[in-house]
Scaffold this motif. Sequence first.
Motif, short mmCIF file in Angstrom:
data_model
loop_
_atom_site.label_atom_id
_atom_site.label_comp_id
_atom_site.label_asym_id
_atom_site.label_seq_id
_atom_site.Cartn_x
_atom_site.Cartn_y
_atom_site.Cartn_z
N GLU A 160 -7.71 7.94 -3.86
CA GLU A 160 -6.16 7.60 -4.10
C GLU A 160 -6.54 7.33 -5.01
OE1 GLU A 160 -2.98 5.04 -3.30
OE2 GLU A 160 -2.37 7.21 -1.99
N THR A 161 -7.51 6.27 -5.57
CA THR A 161 -8.10 5.27 -6.20
C THR A 161 -8.50 5.51 -7.61
OG1 THR A 161 -8.50 3.34 -4.34
CG2 THR A 161 -9.67 3.63 -6.43
N ARG A 163 -8.15 8.85 -8.28
CA ARG A 163 -7.47 9.86 -9.21
C ARG A 163 -6.45 8.65 -10.39
NH1 ARG A 163 -4.99 14.52 -6.62
NH2 ARG A 163 -7.09 15.99 -6.24
N GLN A 164 -6.17 7.58 -9.51
CA GLN A 164 -5.42 6.72 -10.48
C GLN A 164 -6.59 5.93 -11.70
OE1 GLN A 164 -3.72 3.64 -7.65
NE2 GLN A 164 -1.93 5.50 -6.71
N ALA A 246 -5.59 0.32 -1.62
CA ALA A 246 -5.05 1.37 -1.24
C ALA A 246 -5.52 1.20 0.52
CB ALA A 246 -5.66 2.18 -1.89
N TYR A 250 -3.42 2.08 3.46
CA TYR A 250 -3.93 3.50 4.89
C TYR A 250 -4.23 2.09 6.14
CZ TYR A 250 -3.13 6.46 0.93
OH TYR A 250 -2.73 7.05 0.00
N GLN A 266 -1.06 14.28 3.76
CA GLN A 266 -1.97 13.75 2.48
C GLN A 266 -3.05 13.52 2.71
OE1 GLN A 266 -0.82 9.58 0.98
NE2 GLN A 266 -1.48 10.04 -0.77
#
Length: 326
Positions: A160-161, A163-164, A246, A250, A266
């Motif tokens: 997630e990180t 990608r962001q 993140a 989670y 996800q």
Amino acid sequence: MKTQILKMLRMCKSYVSGQEMCEELGVSRTAIWKCMHQLKEEGYTIEAISNKGYCLMGSPNTITDYEVKSRLLSLGIIDELLYYEEIDSTNNKAKQLGNEGDQRQLLLLADVQTAGRGRRGRSWSNPKGTNIAMSYKLHPEIAPQNASRITLVAALALVETIRQVTGLEAKIKWPNDIVINGHKVCGILTEMSSESDFIHYVVVGIGINVNGEEFPEEIKEIATSLFLQGEEKVDRAAIVVGVIKAFEKYYKLFLETEDLTSMMDQYNSFLVHNGHQVKIINGTDTLDGVAEGINKKGSLLVRLSDGTLKEVISGEVSVRGIYGYV
């Protein structure tokens, strides 16, 4: 004081007066000036204008504790962030602190790591100013047999990180590698000290290839970096801050059920093998099948050629693509 000054500079859209800093921090103008001078020597670009104050114009690509903390409102689940310019291994240090009875939940960061390890004892180097070596030391009140699932929690936070922050389509190679375009950019090593029904600590080590431009001959066909994939230098502190946020999100979800129930869909959407043929390697034994994602326990489900569904548990088993690493 560097953390507070950088945070004030970042929160203000224009200039922060020296007097305002003095009153906020309870220090003298001389102390503020000295700190500003030190920050400039470290590579920060700070503009100072009489009767207006100071303005942060640029930052070095660093992951010091004060750089990272200045970008966060709080450390969340972490009690303290420990930064090392050079260390043998952040995992080793985290385990040492745990064995000495340190009960704090910690995040250890290193600019240079000289003896990093990956799965099965493989080495991982971390040259100065290039990559990220970090380890969480956690004290979860969960069943010891469920602790290995935290590896998958960390993988989800990392994808997630990345990608962001970079826009790159990072994916997960089950259970503990992060890949981009079929090449590894990040590995995770989780270690634990426990008794039959009690965890003393869990250490989650994370190594991210951020701005490296070349790799040793033996791994260059597999390894890559965020820089090589995106063709531009990446802000390392932005990656660290993103992971902290993140992972907390989670990890809290994981603690509610001690499994991946709320993250399974996800995770599977990021799983590089999902729906593809894979080879399960256990020593000299191999099995071929099609990956169908993970279950709530974090096991990889593989549909074998005879139609049976095999539940693969992480450990010393390797899962690869039919034609190579992924």
